[in-house]
Structure formats: C-alpha cells, structure tokens
Design a protein around this motif. Sequence first.
Motif, PDB file in Angstrom:
ATOM      1  N   TYR A  93      -0.452  -7.366  18.452  1.00  0.00           N
ATOM      2  CA  TYR A  93       0.675  -6.621  17.887  1.00  0.00           C
ATOM      3  C   TYR A  93       0.145  -5.520  16.999  1.00  0.00           C
ATOM      4  N   ILE A  94       0.919  -4.469  16.883  1.00  0.00           N
ATOM      5  CA  ILE A  94       0.638  -3.396  15.933  1.00  0.00           C
ATOM      6  C   ILE A  94       1.903  -3.167  15.125  1.00  0.00           C
ATOM      7  N   VAL A  95       1.787  -3.252  13.823  1.00  0.00           N
ATOM      8  CA  VAL A  95       2.878  -2.914  12.918  1.00  0.00           C
ATOM      9  C   VAL A  95       2.384  -1.768  12.064  1.00  0.00           C
ATOM     10  N   ALA A  96       3.216  -0.715  11.929  1.00  0.00           N
ATOM     11  CA  ALA A  96       2.699   0.492  11.281  1.00  0.00           C
ATOM     12  C   ALA A  96       3.822   1.367  10.757  1.00  0.00           C
ATOM     13  N   ALA A  99       0.830  -1.209   0.000  1.00  0.00           N
ATOM     14  CA  ALA A  99       0.000   0.000   0.000  1.00  0.00           C
ATOM     15  C   ALA A  99       0.864   1.258   0.000  1.00  0.00           C
ATOM     16  N   ASN A 100       2.176   1.085  -0.218  1.00  0.00           N
ATOM     17  CA  ASN A 100       3.134   2.193  -0.316  1.00  0.00           C
ATOM     18  C   ASN A 100       3.446   2.876   1.018  1.00  0.00           C
ATOM     19  N   TYR A 101       3.130   2.211   2.134  1.00  0.00           N
ATOM     20  CA  TYR A 101       3.562   2.714   3.435  1.00  0.00           C
ATOM     21  C   TYR A 101       4.954   2.160   3.750  1.00  0.00           C
ATOM     22  N   SER A 102       5.612   2.783   4.701  1.00  0.00           N
ATOM     23  CA  SER A 102       6.954   2.361   5.113  1.00  0.00           C
ATOM     24  C   SER A 102       6.923   1.970   6.580  1.00  0.00           C
ATOM     25  N   PRO A 103       6.541   0.745   6.889  1.00  0.00           N
ATOM     26  CA  PRO A 103       6.452   0.338   8.299  1.00  0.00           C
ATOM     27  C   PRO A 103       7.812   0.461   8.981  1.00  0.00           C
ATOM     28  N   SER A 104       7.784   1.050  10.173  1.00  0.00           N
ATOM     29  CA  SER A 104       9.034   1.317  10.884  1.00  0.00           C
ATOM     30  C   SER A 104       9.167   0.530  12.181  1.00  0.00           C
ATOM     31  N   PHE A 105       8.048   0.358  12.904  1.00  0.00           N
ATOM     32  CA  PHE A 105       8.085  -0.361  14.177  1.00  0.00           C
ATOM     33  C   PHE A 105       6.904  -1.320  14.266  1.00  0.00           C
ATOM     34  N   ALA A 106       7.144  -2.428  14.954  1.00  0.00           N
ATOM     35  CA  ALA A 106       6.064  -3.326  15.363  1.00  0.00           C
ATOM     36  C   ALA A 106       6.149  -3.450  16.875  1.00  0.00           C
ATOM     37  N   ILE A 107       5.039  -3.227  17.562  1.00  0.00           N
ATOM     38  CA  ILE A 107       5.003  -3.369  19.017  1.00  0.00           C
ATOM     39  C   ILE A 107       4.394  -4.718  19.360  1.00  0.00           C
ATOM     40  N   VAL A 108       5.112  -5.471  20.182  1.00  0.00           N
ATOM     41  CA  VAL A 108       4.643  -6.793  20.613  1.00  0.00           C
ATOM     42  C   VAL A 108       4.779  -6.880  22.132  1.00  0.00           C
ATOM     43  N   SER A 109       4.077  -7.820  22.724  1.00  0.00           N
ATOM     44  CA  SER A 109       4.160  -8.033  24.171  1.00  0.00           C
ATOM     45  C   SER A 109       5.445  -8.805  24.511  1.00  0.00           C
ATOM     46  N   ALA A 116      -5.065   3.393   7.537  1.00  0.00           N
ATOM     47  CA  ALA A 116      -4.545   2.313   6.691  1.00  0.00           C
ATOM     48  C   ALA A 116      -3.039   2.143   6.831  1.00  0.00           C
ATOM     49  N   CYS A 117      -2.400   3.017   7.617  1.00  0.00           N
ATOM     50  CA  CYS A 117      -0.933   2.981   7.734  1.00  0.00           C
ATOM     51  C   CYS A 117      -0.453   1.907   8.694  1.00  0.00           C
ATOM     52  N   GLY A 118      -1.367   1.274   9.411  1.00  0.00           N
ATOM     53  CA  GLY A 118      -0.974   0.276  10.393  1.00  0.00           C
ATOM     54  C   GLY A 118      -1.961  -0.860  10.479  1.00  0.00           C
ATOM     55  N   ILE A 119      -1.500  -1.963  11.049  1.00  0.00           N
ATOM     56  CA  ILE A 119      -2.315  -3.175  11.179  1.00  0.00           C
ATOM     57  C   ILE A 119      -2.278  -3.622  12.631  1.00  0.00           C
ATOM     58  N   ILE A 120      -3.444  -3.912  13.183  1.00  0.00           N
ATOM     59  CA  ILE A 120      -3.564  -4.496  14.513  1.00  0.00           C
ATOM     60  C   ILE A 120      -3.867  -5.978  14.345  1.00  0.00           C
ATOM     61  N   GLY A 121      -3.061  -6.831  14.969  1.00  0.00           N
ATOM     62  CA  GLY A 121      -3.229  -8.261  14.753  1.00  0.00           C
ATOM     63  C   GLY A 121      -3.234  -9.050  16.035  1.00  0.00           C
ATOM     64  N   ASP A 122      -3.591 -10.327  15.919  1.00  0.00           N
ATOM     65  CA  ASP A 122      -3.622 -11.279  17.018  1.00  0.00           C
ATOM     66  C   ASP A 122      -2.872 -12.525  16.562  1.00  0.00           C
ATOM     67  N   PHE A 123      -1.786 -12.836  17.264  1.00  0.00           N
ATOM     68  CA  PHE A 123      -0.949 -13.963  16.859  1.00  0.00           C
ATOM     69  C   PHE A 123      -1.670 -15.307  16.955  1.00  0.00           C
ATOM     70  N   THR A 124      -2.740 -15.357  17.734  1.00  0.00           N
ATOM     71  CA  THR A 124      -3.436 -16.630  17.937  1.00  0.00           C
ATOM     72  C   THR A 124      -4.679 -16.776  17.059  1.00  0.00           C
ATOM     73  N   ALA A 125      -4.960 -15.765  16.223  1.00  0.00           N
ATOM     74  CA  ALA A 125      -6.155 -15.835  15.376  1.00  0.00           C
ATOM     75  C   ALA A 125      -6.063 -17.001  14.404  1.00  0.00           C
ATOM     76  N   VAL A 126      -7.166 -17.732  14.264  1.00  0.00           N
ATOM     77  CA  VAL A 126      -7.210 -18.852  13.332  1.00  0.00           C
ATOM     78  C   VAL A 126      -8.500 -18.751  12.520  1.00  0.00           C
ATOM     79  N   THR A 127      -8.536 -19.473  11.419  1.00  0.00           N
ATOM     80  CA  THR A 127      -9.753 -19.465  10.575  1.00  0.00           C
ATOM     81  C   THR A 127     -10.830 -20.319  11.198  1.00  0.00           C
TER      82      THR A 127
END
Length: 297
Positions: A237-240, A176-186, A286-297
């Motif tokens: 986690y948030i990567v953005a 999407a042409n963003y430049s992710p710089s940091f990801a915050i994790v626990s 749209a510059c960042g994504i919030i995720g869950d490492f345990t998410a499954v389908t």
Amino acid sequence: KALFRDNHEAIKKANRKALELKVVGDMGTATNLTGDPNRFYTNNVSMVPSQAINIVDLIQTINIDTGVFVFPKEIGSEGSISVQTEGTEKSQIDYDLQMVTVNTDYLAGWLRVSKQMLHNLPYVEDFLPQALKRDFYKAQNAKYWSELSAALTPSTQTSGNYVERLTRDIAVLLNANYSPSFAIVSPQAYAEIILTAGTSGTGDYSLPGAVTMAPNGLMNLNGVYLVVGTFAGQDEYIVADWSYFMHIVSDSLNVAFFEQDGSNVVINATTVRIEQMEALAITSTACGIIGDFTAVT
C-alpha cells in the motif's frame, strides 16, 4: 419435323426424369438452402478491461515545452524565529534550496497491421487506439508505482490489522504536517479491510467507526480515500499527500497511423504508434509511506 419426331421420346423421358428428381415438401435451411444463412456482425469488440484507476488521475499534470522540468526544493534551515528580548537583536533564520531536475522521456509502443485486415474488418481501426491506450496506462501505472515504491519512506508498522496499520501510518504523515489524501491498496487488501474480523474472529466483522463506505464502494478512512489499484502488489500500500507528486508532460499522448514506414508500401501494411513524453516528479520523499500489510517483527 423429322428432327422433333426422332427426339420426341427422348425429350419426354428427360422431362419425366427431371420432374422425379425432388419430391415436394416443407422448406427448411437444411433441405432448401445451399450455402450459409445470412448473418449479422457487430462492430463492437469485446475488449479486455482497462484498469479502473490510473496514478495520473490522482495527481496534477503539468505540460511543458521542453524535455527538462526543474523545481526548487527546500532542503534545510538554520537559525530560528523566537521572542525578542528588549534591547537585543532579533533572531535570524535562513533557508537552503536545491534545484531538482526531472527529465521527461517517451513511453511508447507500436504495432503493424495489414491493409487487408483494416479494409476487411473496418472496426479494427477504432479498436486498435483503444487497446493501445489501455495497455499504455497499464505500463505507465507499473512504472510510476515502481518509482514511488523506491522513493517513499518505508513503513515501520509490523503489527495490527490492515486498518490499524494504515491509521498509524496516516498519523505519521499528519505528525510531519503532511495532509494524506489517498491510500492505494490492492483488491485483495481492499477485501481484507472490508472483512476486518470482530472479537470472535469467525463470521464476526467489525470495521472501526472511522471507516465509511460510499454507495459506489469508495472507502474513506478518517478523511483519507482508499483507492483500489490492480497495479499495487497484493500486500502493498501507499498512503501519501498526493499534492507533492506531479505528472510532467512535454509531448502529449497520441496515437498515429503511418503507411510510409519501413517496408509498409511494399507489403501493404500500416504502422500504428502510441507515445507520450513524460515523467513523474516526486517533490518530497517524506510525503508518503510505502508499506506491506504482512510485515512482522
């Protein structure tokens, strides 16, 4: 003389009794000291630790004079830029902008302490501002993490280990042409990344070559730094691209002591207040994504 003669025997007996009260011996605190031995008190308080990193450490801070911050945001476009055919009109394009308003507000807290405590424990006057600032940033991190989690794009990753999920989400932002710089994790997620299992899955660890580790423990995933934040949910986690977030401040962080507050004068107390008028400006969701490492389908 008569008085001395009449009391001579009584005086002799009293002196003899006084001399017989204590037998000479080695001196010690248990036998020769009445009261407590001398003590040395340090003025250094063993404090509860602060969070190692704050969200505002990763973003730009903008100081403003009022409580309202407004920024223009691009929200659309019509037309295009294309090759002109000889003799025809060039392509036309336009852009749509929206003015976005961010209102600052006070994040604050206070306590009351007796003047006797401040007088009898002089180190308390230095301890209180440090403790208040520590807890202020904890509250600020929790508030901003919640706001980012609600605003950013949810991850669609539902399979793979932690490194694989982060790598795919980084690719989504790059596409999407963003430049992710940091990801915050626990801290727990950080440990899981370090302990990424190898092919055997038992005592065999295999981090991808794109992951590098600095001597201070700072991890880099193909140019994106992994920051450990205890304010992040265990599996979140948030990567953005953090350049799209701004810390807006209209009244800077300050700690102040007040004797003239409420009934303080009557009860000999002092009020201590901490506050900052601020807001988090999220200029792109749209510059960042919030995720869950345990998410499954």
